[in-house]
Design an enzyme around this catalytic site. Sequence first.
Site, PDB file in Angstrom:
ATOM      1  N   LYS A 233       0.829  -1.212   0.000  1.00 61.85           N
ATOM      2  CA  LYS A 233       0.000   0.000   0.000  1.00 61.85           C
ATOM      3  C   LYS A 233       0.868   1.269   0.000  1.00 61.85           C
ATOM      4  CE  LYS A 233      -3.537  -2.798   1.028  1.00 61.85           C
ATOM      5  NZ  LYS A 233      -4.721  -3.128   0.293  1.00 61.85           N
TER       6      LYS A 233
HETATM    7  C1  LIG Z   1      -5.521  -4.219   0.933  1.00 59.71           C
HETATM    8  C2  LIG Z   1      -6.995  -4.216   0.933  1.00 59.71           C
HETATM    9  C3  LIG Z   1      -7.729  -4.538   2.080  1.00 59.71           C
HETATM   10  C4  LIG Z   1      -7.116  -4.895   3.423  1.00 59.71           C
HETATM   11  O1  LIG Z   1      -6.150  -5.833   3.389  1.00 59.71           O
HETATM   12  P1  LIG Z   1      -5.379  -6.345   4.699  1.00 59.71           P
HETATM   13  O2  LIG Z   1      -4.409  -7.301   4.104  1.00 59.71           O
HETATM   14  O3  LIG Z   1      -6.401  -6.984   5.568  1.00 59.71           O
HETATM   15  O4  LIG Z   1      -4.752  -5.178   5.384  1.00 59.71           O
HETATM   16  C5  LIG Z   1      -9.108  -4.439   2.024  1.00 59.71           C
HETATM   17  N1  LIG Z   1      -9.740  -4.068   0.906  1.00 59.71           N
HETATM   18  C6  LIG Z   1      -9.072  -3.747  -0.223  1.00 59.71           C
HETATM   19  C7  LIG Z   1      -9.843  -3.295  -1.412  1.00 59.71           C
HETATM   20  C8  LIG Z   1      -7.675  -3.830  -0.243  1.00 59.71           C
HETATM   21  O5  LIG Z   1      -7.012  -3.526  -1.385  1.00 59.71           O
END
Ligand SMILES: *Cc1c(COP(=O)(O)O)cnc(C)c1O
Length: 392
Positions: free
Chosen positions: A188
């Site tokens: 991210k």
């Molecule tokens: C990255 C992401 C998440 C959360 O991911 P985690 O691995 O639980 O932190 C949730 N929704 C979307 C659309 C994502 O891209």
Amino acid sequence: MPRSNAADPIPLSQPDITEAEIRGVVETLRSGRLSTGPRLEEFERLIALRVGRRHGVGVSSGTAGLHLALLALGVKPDDEVITPALSFVASANCILYVGATPVFIDCDPRTLNMRPREVEKHITDKTKAIVAVEVFGNPAGMSDLAALSTKYEIPLIEDACEGLGGRYLDDPIGRYGRLAVFGFYPNKQITTGEGGMIVTDDDRIADLCRSLRNHGRPTDSTVADEGLGSCLVHERLGYNYRLSELHAALGVAQMRRLDELIEARQRVAAAYTRRLMGNTDLILPTVEPDTFMSWFVYVVRLSDRFTADDRNYIIEGLHRHDVGAADYFPPIPMLPFYRRMFGYKPGDYPVAESVSQRTIALPFFNRLSDREVDLVCQTLELMMTRIAFARS
Ligand SMILES: *Cc1c(COP(=O)(O)O)cnc(C)c1O
């Protein structure tokens, strides 16, 4: 700073960690306070401030944040929750965690987000929430969804996990919903290794989320209100979704660099766009006017001359050349688990299915050099040419 060796494989993604992050984590280790302390509070303040919200509640992942968001809104079994067909699986799984039924919405072929008119058509008496995603970081349509949420009095949860730092006009991603949730997995915009954060302006919801992430313990304010002295008075079924001080320290250091990180990602996105703009067999990411993109990934789409098999061949070819690539995202209703559980079949979400058969996520991270972007694009175009040649 360029990567060390130009001949190294090019990964799909790579976090941007400097001495500042390392120092922050090491200082926290030395402090002796490893959970629920000042780093978490600071990280929560920094995120809330950045997106213009009263509260930030740090949690152990974006998915945990989405789960708590639905619990905090009181979504129950037999309720319906509207959510995009084209997204990462977590934006629908959280609905199943509370026993509710996901109602999937097909995507707009340009922006890849849910179409507000389709959302409106699927609202019923049972609809208790809308989980909206800024797919690949694009806030397109979010203000229309917020308007729908107001009109029908159905709370909007922003799954903002792909969009930290982006905005449409003056509205930052994370300020559209009753609650919004960010995620900090290593691919991210900022990372805590694992982690997430709920943001909201609602004092009661923030308090409830703080309690739910911490085994259902009363929070400081509920202790004061109700005269509960002990932290072992568990008021409700809670979870351990806490974000440790080490993770929060990493988050604080990353947040201090957020603008620099976003700028670096914009540079890479611009390099790809410049390099691939002239290729008529590729559809590049759509950025609507008045949108400030905080780039999450760089996903191109093959024109419909290409099939899903062609796309898979191209991704394998990129891998053979040590270039990272992925097929973000298969539509959630088409995943084996969802098909088994709900009986979805090919053709149910035609736009999402057609789009997802032709997407290729290219390597995307802050330190990718223009030379590496060029190398990735050369390899991509070589694979595309091979397919065209095999056909002629
Ligand atoms: C990255 C992401 C998440 C959360 O991911 P985690 O691995 O639980 O932190 C949730 N929704 C979307 C659309 C994502 O891209």
